[in-house]
Scaffold this active site. Structure first.
Site, PDB file in Angstrom:
ATOM      1  N   CYS A  35       3.497  -4.311  16.762  1.00  0.00           N
ATOM      2  CA  CYS A  35       2.816  -3.281  17.552  1.00  0.00           C
ATOM      3  C   CYS A  35       1.332  -3.639  17.645  1.00  0.00           C
ATOM      4  O   CYS A  35       0.701  -4.001  16.657  1.00  0.00           O
ATOM      5  CB  CYS A  35       3.015  -1.898  16.933  1.00  0.00           C
ATOM      6  SG  CYS A  35       4.742  -1.422  16.910  1.00  0.00           S
ATOM      7  N   CYS A  39      -1.502  -1.979  15.359  1.00  0.00           N
ATOM      8  CA  CYS A  39      -1.170  -1.757  13.948  1.00  0.00           C
ATOM      9  C   CYS A  39      -1.628  -2.934  13.083  1.00  0.00           C
ATOM     10  O   CYS A  39      -1.344  -4.092  13.390  1.00  0.00           O
ATOM     11  CB  CYS A  39       0.330  -1.537  13.808  1.00  0.00           C
ATOM     12  SG  CYS A  39       0.838  -1.291  12.101  1.00  0.00           S
ATOM     13  N   GLU A  54       0.819  -1.213   0.000  1.00  0.00           N
ATOM     14  CA  GLU A  54       0.000   0.000   0.000  1.00  0.00           C
ATOM     15  C   GLU A  54       0.849   1.258   0.000  1.00  0.00           C
ATOM     16  O   GLU A  54       1.881   1.303   0.666  1.00  0.00           O
ATOM     17  CB  GLU A  54      -0.761   0.036   1.330  1.00  0.00           C
ATOM     18  CG  GLU A  54      -2.223  -0.180   1.238  1.00  0.00           C
ATOM     19  CD  GLU A  54      -2.867  -0.059   2.619  1.00  0.00           C
ATOM     20  OE1 GLU A  54      -3.205  -1.107   3.171  1.00  0.00           O
ATOM     21  OE2 GLU A  54      -3.000   1.067   3.129  1.00  0.00           O
ATOM     22  N   CYS A 109      -3.894   2.193   8.487  1.00  0.00           N
ATOM     23  CA  CYS A 109      -2.814   1.842   7.563  1.00  0.00           C
ATOM     24  C   CYS A 109      -2.736   0.318   7.483  1.00  0.00           C
ATOM     25  O   CYS A 109      -2.813  -0.367   8.488  1.00  0.00           O
ATOM     26  CB  CYS A 109      -1.472   2.334   8.091  1.00  0.00           C
ATOM     27  SG  CYS A 109      -1.543   3.964   8.802  1.00  0.00           S
ATOM     28  N   CYS A 143       5.193  -6.896   8.338  1.00  0.00           N
ATOM     29  CA  CYS A 143       6.100  -6.337   9.351  1.00  0.00           C
ATOM     30  C   CYS A 143       6.207  -7.325  10.489  1.00  0.00           C
ATOM     31  O   CYS A 143       5.273  -8.062  10.773  1.00  0.00           O
ATOM     32  CB  CYS A 143       5.520  -5.013   9.863  1.00  0.00           C
ATOM     33  SG  CYS A 143       6.558  -4.183  11.091  1.00  0.00           S
ATOM     34  N   CYS A 173       3.295   8.536   1.096  1.00  0.00           N
ATOM     35  CA  CYS A 173       3.676   7.655   2.204  1.00  0.00           C
ATOM     36  C   CYS A 173       3.916   6.272   1.610  1.00  0.00           C
ATOM     37  O   CYS A 173       3.020   5.702   0.997  1.00  0.00           O
ATOM     38  CB  CYS A 173       2.538   7.629   3.222  1.00  0.00           C
ATOM     39  SG  CYS A 173       2.802   6.418   4.542  1.00  0.00           S
TER      40      CYS A 173
HETATM   41  N1  SAH Z   1       7.537   0.846  11.585  1.00  0.00           N
HETATM   42  C1  SAH Z   1       7.605   2.271  11.583  1.00  0.00           C
HETATM   43  C2  SAH Z   1       6.828   2.966  10.499  1.00  0.00           C
HETATM   44  C3  SAH Z   1       5.448   2.494  10.167  1.00  0.00           C
HETATM   45  S1  SAH Z   1       4.054   2.988  11.066  1.00  0.00           S
HETATM   46  C4  SAH Z   1       7.247   2.820  12.944  1.00  0.00           C
HETATM   47  O1  SAH Z   1       6.893   2.062  13.810  1.00  0.00           O
HETATM   48  O2  SAH Z   1       7.386   4.015  13.147  1.00  0.00           O
HETATM   49  C5  SAH Z   1       3.882   4.732  11.045  1.00  0.00           C
HETATM   50  C6  SAH Z   1       3.225   5.244  12.319  1.00  0.00           C
HETATM   51  O3  SAH Z   1       1.838   4.899  12.406  1.00  0.00           O
HETATM   52  C7  SAH Z   1       3.881   4.671  13.558  1.00  0.00           C
HETATM   53  O4  SAH Z   1       4.025   5.682  14.519  1.00  0.00           O
HETATM   54  C8  SAH Z   1       2.854   3.645  14.005  1.00  0.00           C
HETATM   55  O5  SAH Z   1       3.005   3.311  15.340  1.00  0.00           O
HETATM   56  C9  SAH Z   1       1.564   4.356  13.686  1.00  0.00           C
HETATM   57  N2  SAH Z   1       0.390   3.495  13.600  1.00  0.00           N
HETATM   58  C10 SAH Z   1       0.287   2.238  13.140  1.00  0.00           C
HETATM   59  N3  SAH Z   1      -0.966   1.782  13.241  1.00  0.00           N
HETATM   60  C11 SAH Z   1      -1.700   2.787  13.765  1.00  0.00           C
HETATM   61  C12 SAH Z   1      -3.063   2.923  14.111  1.00  0.00           C
HETATM   62  N4  SAH Z   1      -3.934   1.935  13.937  1.00  0.00           N
HETATM   63  N5  SAH Z   1      -3.465   4.103  14.620  1.00  0.00           N
HETATM   64  C13 SAH Z   1      -2.585   5.118  14.786  1.00  0.00           C
HETATM   65  N6  SAH Z   1      -1.285   5.052  14.490  1.00  0.00           N
HETATM   66  C14 SAH Z   1      -0.835   3.889  13.989  1.00  0.00           C
END
Ligand code: SAH
Length: 347
Positions: free
Chosen positions: A118, A121, A94, A335, A114, A107
């Site tokens: 987290c 996510c 994406e 995302c 991944c 973006c």
């Molecule tokens: N792996 C990297 C970049 C990808 S995510 C990182 O962790 O920074 C980009 C940002 O979106 C990160 O801060 C991540 O924690 C956040 N993110 C992911 N899923 C999310 C969600 N459902 N709601 C809000 N932020 C989210």
């Protein structure tokens, strides 16, 4: 070079010169090919009209990575577009195109899937499939520029994947993206977001780049951070923040801290005060992101009032803070959701 030795779109100009030598052609052709690939965004050798036919034939052993758009969602509110691209091995990724006053931003994803895990996510739910090649990161931007017909001036590596978990390919991507003779995006207009892979943050500081490093903090202390991010069990917040101080002292670049607000988990005024205490003295900016709920998890977004109070508390403590403007809310879904839905349909 890392990755695939025949992946011509991942080659630097020097490597292209070497390739010309290997296949018995003139070194000046390297610059022409580089310009076709990275400036004119050519997707085939047929377009490279100033190359002799014999050279174009030789180059057919070096396929040009070109992503295939399989789905586009366009926001009726602000023109944000979400693209689903298919890679040559059938994997899908994406990317998002956003229009801002200061220019267009893309973006991009850095991995298919991944492995950071987290909790909130969507991108991490199926685990890591594979790293993206430099060419596959670049082509997300190139295809979007061609498809929209609009110049892209800013790039954020904040899509699916942990960019510092794909370090060598990321570095090569940055060099090709920002070098003269290609699409030539300024390093200052590039942001790389990490969940805080401390050794890679130190390594990146030594590259002397002018990019912005964004760190996903999401919590004011180790206990809360560990609840949300498994990586926090490996590196403490102290270690992450020390790596941030080092990044600033080596590059002079202000850090961005990302903080996704989850109702009742990390969004109290107490959390804000504690966070301020931890990051005080670091040249930084905090970006608050009301969490985007995903159906696989039970996290809920903080109320507007809680977000506002969190912001005010940080400001009172002298911290620069913004609330991330929500783009394309009508096509939203967190995302990674578009890719996930697509993969599910395929199976
Ligand atoms: N792996 C990297 C970049 C990808 S995510 C990182 O962790 O920074 C980009 C940002 O979106 C990160 O801060 C991540 O924690 C956040 N993110 C992911 N899923 C999310 C969600 N459902 N709601 C809000 N932020 C989210």
């Amino acid at each position: 070079m890392s990755g695939n030795m025949t992946d011509i779109k991942s080659m630097t100009i020097e490597e292209l010169k070497n390739l010309m030598e290997e296949i018995g052609d003139k070194p000046f052709r390297a610059k022409q090919i580089y310009s076709w690939l990275h400036e004119h965004l050519a997707a085939s050798y047929e377009e490279m009209t100033n190359l002799p036919k014999s050279l174009r034939e030789k180059l057919s052993d070096y396929p040009i990575t070109s992503l295939e758009p399989v789905e586009v969602q366009t926001s009726k509110i602000d023109g944000t577009r979400k693209y689903l691209f298919r890679l040559s091995d059938g994997n899908v990724i994406e990317s998002v195109f956003m229009r801002y006053k200061h220019g267009n931003s893309v973006c991009i994803s850095s991995q298919a899937g991944c492995r950071m895990g987290c909790r909130f996510c969507a991108s991490t739910i199926g685990g890591l499939t594979r790293n993206l090649l430099p060419s596959e990161m670049l082509d997300q931007i190139y295809r979007i520029q061609v498809l929209t017909g609009e110049r892209v001036s800013n790039v954020v590596v904040m899509g699916t994947g942990e960019p510092l978990d794909n370090y060598d390919n990321l570095l090569r991507f940055i060099h090709i993206l920002t070098e003269e003779g290609g699409i030539h995006i300024s390093q200052r207009n590039l942001t790389v977001s990490t969940c805080g892979l401390v050794p890679a943050m130190y390594k990146l500081a030594e590259e002397k780049l002018q990019i912005t490093l964004a760190i996903s903090l999401h919590a004011p202390n180790d206990a809360k951070r560990q609840e949300l991010m498994p990586i926090a069990k490996k590196y403490s917040m102290d270690q992450v923040l020390e790596a941030c101080r080092n990044y600033f002292s080596k590059t002079g670049r202000r850090l961005t801290f990302e903080y996704s607000l989850v109702a009742g988990v990390n969004d109290s005024e107490g959390d804000a005060g504690e966070l301020a205490g931890r990051i005080r003295g670091i040249n930084c900016h905090v970006n608050l992101i009301p969490v985007n709920p995903i159906k696989e998890r039970s996290f809920t977004r903080s109320t507007r009032q809680a977000v506002e109070n969190f912001k005010i508390k940080l400001e009172k403590c002298g911290i620069n803070v913004t609330i991330r403007r929500k783009m394309g809310s009508d096509i939203d879904g967190a995302c990674g959701q578009l890719r996930k839905r697509y993969i599910r349909c395929e199976i």
